[in-house]
Write an enzyme that holds these catalytic residues in place. Structure first.
Site, PDB file in Angstrom:
ATOM      1  N   SER A 106     -10.932   2.466   4.785  1.00 43.26           N
ATOM      2  CA  SER A 106     -10.578   1.063   4.965  1.00 43.26           C
ATOM      3  C   SER A 106     -11.417   0.195   4.043  1.00 43.26           C
ATOM      4  O   SER A 106     -11.236  -1.016   4.017  1.00 43.26           O
ATOM      5  CB  SER A 106     -10.816   0.658   6.421  1.00 43.26           C
ATOM      6  OG  SER A 106     -12.140   0.960   6.777  1.00 43.26           O
ATOM      7  N   GLU A 136      -0.737   0.935   4.956  1.00 41.38           N
ATOM      8  CA  GLU A 136      -1.014   0.237   3.702  1.00 41.38           C
ATOM      9  C   GLU A 136      -1.313   1.318   2.654  1.00 41.38           C
ATOM     10  O   GLU A 136      -2.226   2.130   2.848  1.00 41.38           O
ATOM     11  CB  GLU A 136      -2.240  -0.656   3.942  1.00 41.38           C
ATOM     12  CG  GLU A 136      -2.621  -1.530   2.802  1.00 41.38           C
ATOM     13  CD  GLU A 136      -3.855  -2.382   3.153  1.00 41.38           C
ATOM     14  OE1 GLU A 136      -4.704  -1.962   3.984  1.00 41.38           O
ATOM     15  OE2 GLU A 136      -3.967  -3.465   2.574  1.00 41.38           O
ATOM     16  N   ASN A 194      -7.618  -5.627   5.334  1.00 39.08           N
ATOM     17  CA  ASN A 194      -8.983  -5.997   5.710  1.00 39.08           C
ATOM     18  C   ASN A 194      -9.524  -7.187   4.918  1.00 39.08           C
ATOM     19  O   ASN A 194     -10.474  -7.831   5.348  1.00 39.08           O
ATOM     20  CB  ASN A 194      -9.904  -4.788   5.594  1.00 39.08           C
ATOM     21  CG  ASN A 194      -9.674  -3.843   6.764  1.00 39.08           C
ATOM     22  OD1 ASN A 194      -9.224  -4.273   7.829  1.00 39.08           O
ATOM     23  ND2 ASN A 194      -9.945  -2.569   6.571  1.00 39.08           N
TER      24      ASN A 194
END
Ligand code: CAA
Length: 296
Positions: free
Chosen positions: A131, A165, A203
């Site tokens: 991430s 994603e 994020n």
């Protein structure tokens, strides 16, 4: 029409996948791979008790799904037969695709990818569920395979969240991208594609939003409840930002915010001092029993 034909030619058929890391994310990816996409999935973790927990979670989850009438007993056994668990990376030697979902530490991921590169077939794709780390930098750990390296960022809880994603590293080939987009669709996920810039899309937006909610608390604009109620019912999200922070883990939120701050070099990304205090106090959210809320 022409576009879809061209796209299909680009894509490689994926049948067997490996998932490295049998934590919450890895287990979720294994579930959607086997149950939704019908793939053969091997889940690898060096920690035997993590594998046992993962195996138990899968069985319980499938039983609940059966109880809800979403799959028959035969279908449940079929999914279980498609899944296997191992402590040996070497057992991934027949896979078309391997996704890594281990701790967010570059050196540990590097050592896993270097090993995988020697184990998996020459044309296999390697992906990271990171991430926060650069996909291009992770791809540099397997220079001969950098065109077959990609980011595949699933959201937690994986079986529930619709999005994957997909992140293109600098050297990711169009064929790798298309193959992974197609595979995510076969898992019944909606995809977005992002460039390899810190935080990607999800994020880059979500973590500063949470950080801002902590600033709102720090500045006394409202209580924890006021802030969550405002955002939950005012913007129709399933959880307010502070509940979500506890769900993600305050250490993870802080870590990603720090990466945005350092790598983008903009003071607007400075972590809220209250978030830092909470993490230093060991208030990490649900997993530690206390965050912005109590879970004991
Ligand atoms: N694994 C599998 N399924 C799960 C689950 C899990 N860990 N947790 C919940 N579920 C399922 C439940 O079984 C239930 O399924 P059904 O409706 O099909 O029966 C469904 O999710 C709803 O669960 P609950 O009724 O228990 O609770 P809820 O309605 O409050 O939903 C939630 C829980 C799905 C987590 C919801 O609150 C939500 O969507 N929250 C936001 C989550 C989010 O934003 N995730 C992204 C985090 S950021 C991230 O992942 C990226 C990063 O890099 C930081």
């Amino acid at each position: 029409m022409l576009t879809s034909l061209v796209t299909r030619n680009f894509s490689k058929k994926i049948k067997k996948i490996g998932v490295v890391g049998a934590g919450q994310m890895g287990t979720g990816i294994a579930i959607v791979g086997a149950k939704v996409a019908g793939l053969e999935v091997k889940c690898v973790d060096l920690n035997e008790s993590a594998l046992e927990n993962s195996n138990k979670f899968v069985k319980n989850w499938l039983e609940k799904e059966e109880g809800k009438g979403r799959l028959t007993a035969d279908e449940k056994y079929d999914v279980l037969n498609k899944m296997s668990f191992s402590t040996r990376l070497e057992e991934l030697d027949q896979t078309d695709f391997v996704v890594e979902a281990i701790i967010e530490n570059f050196d540990i991921k590097k050592s896993i990818f270097e090993k995988l590169d020697k184990i998996v077939p020459e044309d296999a794709i390697l992906a990271s569920n990171t991430s926060s780390l650069s996909i291009t930098k992770l791809a540099s750990t397997v220079p001969e395979r950098a065109d077959k390296f990609i980011g595949m960022h699933f959201m937690n809880p994986v079986p529930v969240m619709k999005l994957v994603e997909v992140i293109k590293g600098l050297q990711t080939s169009p064929e790798t991208l298309q193959t992974v987009l197609d595979m995510a669709k076969s898992m019944n996920k909606i995809t977005s594609t992002a460039r390899d810039i810190p935080g990607f899309i999800a994020n880059r937006i979500l973590i500063p939003y949470i950080n801002e909610a902590v600033f709102a608390l720090y500045e006394g604009i409202g209580t924890v409840e006021d802030i969550d109620i405002t955002m939950k019912y005012g913007t129709n999200v399933p959880m307010g930002p502070l509940t979500l922070a506890d769900f993600i883990g305050l250490d993870t939120v802080l870590y990603i915010q720090q990466i945005l701050h350092t790598e983008l070099g903009d003071s607007k990304y400075r972590p809220c001092p209250l978030l830092v205090n909470y993490v230093q106090a060991g208030y990490l959210g649900r997993k530690s029993g206390k965050g912005f809320y109590d879970y004991t």
